[in-house]
Each structure stands twice: as structure tokens, then as C-alpha cells.
Design a protein around this motif. Sequence first.
Motif, PDB file in Angstrom:
ATOM      1  N   ASP A  60       0.585  -1.042  -0.142  1.00  0.00           N
ATOM      2  CA  ASP A  60       0.297  -0.044   0.107  1.00  0.00           C
ATOM      3  C   ASP A  60       0.684   1.172  -0.019  1.00  0.00           C
ATOM      4  O   ASP A  60       0.941   1.990   0.874  1.00  0.00           O
ATOM      5  CB  ASP A  60      -0.917   0.101   1.120  1.00  0.00           C
ATOM      6  N   LYS A 108       0.736  -7.816  -2.857  1.00  0.00           N
ATOM      7  CA  LYS A 108      -0.689  -7.279  -3.599  1.00  0.00           C
ATOM      8  C   LYS A 108      -0.604  -5.723  -3.815  1.00  0.00           C
ATOM      9  O   LYS A 108      -0.119  -4.952  -3.036  1.00  0.00           O
ATOM     10  CB  LYS A 108      -1.682  -7.414  -2.163  1.00  0.00           C
ATOM     11  N   THR A 126     -14.521  -5.749   5.573  1.00  0.00           N
ATOM     12  CA  THR A 126     -14.707  -5.833   7.260  1.00  0.00           C
ATOM     13  C   THR A 126     -14.688  -4.719   7.681  1.00  0.00           C
ATOM     14  O   THR A 126     -15.240  -4.397   8.750  1.00  0.00           O
ATOM     15  CB  THR A 126     -13.002  -6.303   7.505  1.00  0.00           C
ATOM     16  N   ARG A 132      -2.072  -9.613  12.541  1.00  0.00           N
ATOM     17  CA  ARG A 132      -1.093  -8.844  13.521  1.00  0.00           C
ATOM     18  C   ARG A 132      -0.171  -9.780  14.400  1.00  0.00           C
ATOM     19  O   ARG A 132      -0.772 -10.781  14.600  1.00  0.00           O
ATOM     20  CB  ARG A 132      -1.836  -7.824  14.232  1.00  0.00           C
ATOM     21  N   GLN A 186      -7.356  -1.860  12.362  1.00  0.00           N
ATOM     22  CA  GLN A 186      -7.903  -3.249  12.136  1.00  0.00           C
ATOM     23  C   GLN A 186      -8.564  -3.462  13.532  1.00  0.00           C
ATOM     24  O   GLN A 186      -8.072  -3.438  14.533  1.00  0.00           O
ATOM     25  CB  GLN A 186      -7.062  -4.144  11.906  1.00  0.00           C
ATOM     26  N   GLY A 245      -0.087  -6.015   5.636  1.00  0.00           N
ATOM     27  CA  GLY A 245       0.465  -4.907   4.983  1.00  0.00           C
ATOM     28  C   GLY A 245       1.394  -4.168   6.193  1.00  0.00           C
ATOM     29  O   GLY A 245       2.619  -4.417   6.126  1.00  0.00           O
ATOM     30  N   ARG A 246       0.878  -3.210   7.113  1.00  0.00           N
ATOM     31  CA  ARG A 246       1.881  -2.484   7.702  1.00  0.00           C
ATOM     32  C   ARG A 246       2.585  -3.460   8.734  1.00  0.00           C
ATOM     33  O   ARG A 246       3.927  -2.765   9.083  1.00  0.00           O
ATOM     34  CB  ARG A 246       1.076  -1.394   8.691  1.00  0.00           C
TER      35      ARG A 246
HETATM   36  O1  C5P Z   1      -1.648  -2.695   6.883  1.00  0.00           O
HETATM   37  P1  C5P Z   1      -2.758  -3.662   6.950  1.00  0.00           P
HETATM   38  O2  C5P Z   1      -2.213  -5.353   7.444  1.00  0.00           O
HETATM   39  O3  C5P Z   1      -3.966  -3.564   7.837  1.00  0.00           O
HETATM   40  O4  C5P Z   1      -3.362  -4.204   5.427  1.00  0.00           O
HETATM   41  C1  C5P Z   1      -4.361  -4.794   5.056  1.00  0.00           C
HETATM   42  C2  C5P Z   1      -4.408  -5.025   3.652  1.00  0.00           C
HETATM   43  O5  C5P Z   1      -5.620  -5.793   3.285  1.00  0.00           O
HETATM   44  C3  C5P Z   1      -4.627  -3.505   3.284  1.00  0.00           C
HETATM   45  O6  C5P Z   1      -4.534  -3.506   1.685  1.00  0.00           O
HETATM   46  C4  C5P Z   1      -6.497  -3.573   3.187  1.00  0.00           C
HETATM   47  O7  C5P Z   1      -6.818  -2.530   2.071  1.00  0.00           O
HETATM   48  C5  C5P Z   1      -6.856  -5.028   2.681  1.00  0.00           C
HETATM   49  N1  C5P Z   1      -8.006  -5.470   3.167  1.00  0.00           N
HETATM   50  C6  C5P Z   1      -8.346  -5.419   4.513  1.00  0.00           C
HETATM   51  N2  C5P Z   1      -9.588  -5.936   4.863  1.00  0.00           N
HETATM   52  C7  C5P Z   1     -10.274  -6.318   3.950  1.00  0.00           C
HETATM   53  C8  C5P Z   1     -10.094  -6.604   2.709  1.00  0.00           C
HETATM   54  C9  C5P Z   1      -8.787  -5.939   2.418  1.00  0.00           C
HETATM   55  O8  C5P Z   1      -7.586  -4.962   5.363  1.00  0.00           O
HETATM   56  N3  C5P Z   1     -11.737  -6.653   3.944  1.00  0.00           N
END
Ligand code: C5P
Length: 231
Positions: free
Chosen positions: A10, A32, A115, A180, A189, A209-210
Motif C-alpha cells: 500500500d 498485493k 470488514t 497482526r 484493524q 501490510g503494515r
Molecule cells: O496494513 P494492513 O495489514 O492492515 O493491510 C491489510 C490490507 O488488506 C490492506 O491492503 C487492506 O486494504 C486489505 N483489506 C483489509 N480488509 C478487507 C479487505 C482488504 O484489510 N476486508
Amino acid sequence: MGKDVIIACDFGSKQATLEFLDKFTDVKPFVKIGMELYFAEGPDIVREIKARGHKIFLDLKMHDIPNTVKKAMRSIASLGVDMTNVHAGGGIAMMQAAMEGLEGKAILIAVTQLTSTNADTLKNELLIDKSMNETIMQYAINTSKAGLGGVVCSPLESEMIHSHFAKNNIPFITVTPGIRFADSSKDDQSRITTPAKAKEMGSDYIVVGRPITQAEDPVAAYKRCVAEFID
Ligand code: C5P
């Protein structure tokens, strides 16, 4: 179906993304690419990352009339991505059209309910009277009826979805964000699990992601995810 860790890249620009990927010298993680990066840089960013040897999940969550989605999927098929997605809310005919456009060139999955949608939004904005779990399950069944390979969902839903399809002997994968480490920040989240717990709950792919992109040592964080989720 191979289990894997997918890094959510991202980033807002090609430069930031490639600088991040340059840190990975001995492994080529599955990545992704979402709307932020794709809309900023266009299809060339997909071609460039693919040429560097990464598998790609192109996360554009399409939702439109079947004919438009079919043609858009045809364009995506020509990019050589490994996985892409649509919104199950577009209905079975739209998902079937997406499959036709993609011609088996990538794994196609569907988003059931975002979510970020909660029970209140479902009932009072979308006027859906069924519970969140019933809605998610029905959307997953529609996804399977349309011939898609699985859904994006929270790891907490992946158990329910896997048990339904396993009972009926239907191969169906779950791709789960909201991951996480036990000792890291939740960020924005709410329904989260660790990579190890996601493995236990039957996720096929985790999207992280993060916890990786913002880590002091992203390669070590990625390897920690792999160790917890796969090894
Ligand atoms: O940084 P983090 O681990 O929260 O990133 C999760 C990734 O998954 C982001 O790209 C977010 O847009 C994606 N995503 C999500 N929940 C969903 C669908 C996609 O967190 N239901």
C-alpha cells in the motif's frame, strides 16, 4: 493449493514500492497491488513487479455490470497477474462474466462483505435483515456457484467458510487480511489474528501490510510471518 504470505504494497508511488521491494534480495514475496498504487501508476507497475519475479494479487474489487466486468477482466488477464478479485455483491451473473473474461489466467476470488461494514450498516443502510455471518456465507455460496476459487474474508470467518465447503467436498480458498503479530499495533484493524492463529483457522493466504511495510526490518518481519504461517 499452496499456502502463502502476501504483502500488501500500500504505497502511493512506484518509487516507494520498488525501494521497499529492493530490500528483498534472497526471496521474492507474493505481493498485493491495490487501488492506491494501481490508479497512481497504471498497469506498468504490475508489469514491472511481475518482471522482477514476484507473484501478484491485483486487488481492484470490481463491481459493475457483467459485460463491463468481463471486458475489464480481459485486460487484467493480459497483465499476467496471479490473483485478482470482484465484489460478490455484484451477483452470480457478474462473477460468471468475470470468469469468462479472465479465461483461467489467474485465481479469481470475491469480497463477501468488507470488514469495514458492521452489523448496523448492514441492517440500517443496506437494509439487509440477515446476520453478517448468514450474508457472508450466502455470498460465499454465490461465489462458488459462479465458479470462482474462493473469497477474501477475515480469518475469523475462514473457519465457518472452510467447514461449509469441506463438508460439501468443494475446493474453496480463503484469503485473509487483518493479521497482526501478538506483540504489534492493531492500527485501524479490529478483527485481527496472528499468522499462527490464521494458519490454525485454515486460511490459505494471509495478506499482511503494515506489520511488514512499517517494520524496522521488513524482511525479518516477512520471514517471521512465513515461519508462523507456513513452516
Ligand atoms: O496494513 P494492513 O495489514 O492492515 O493491510 C491489510 C490490507 O488488506 C490492506 O491492503 C487492506 O486494504 C486489505 N483489506 C483489509 N480488509 C478487507 C479487505 C482488504 O484489510 N476486508
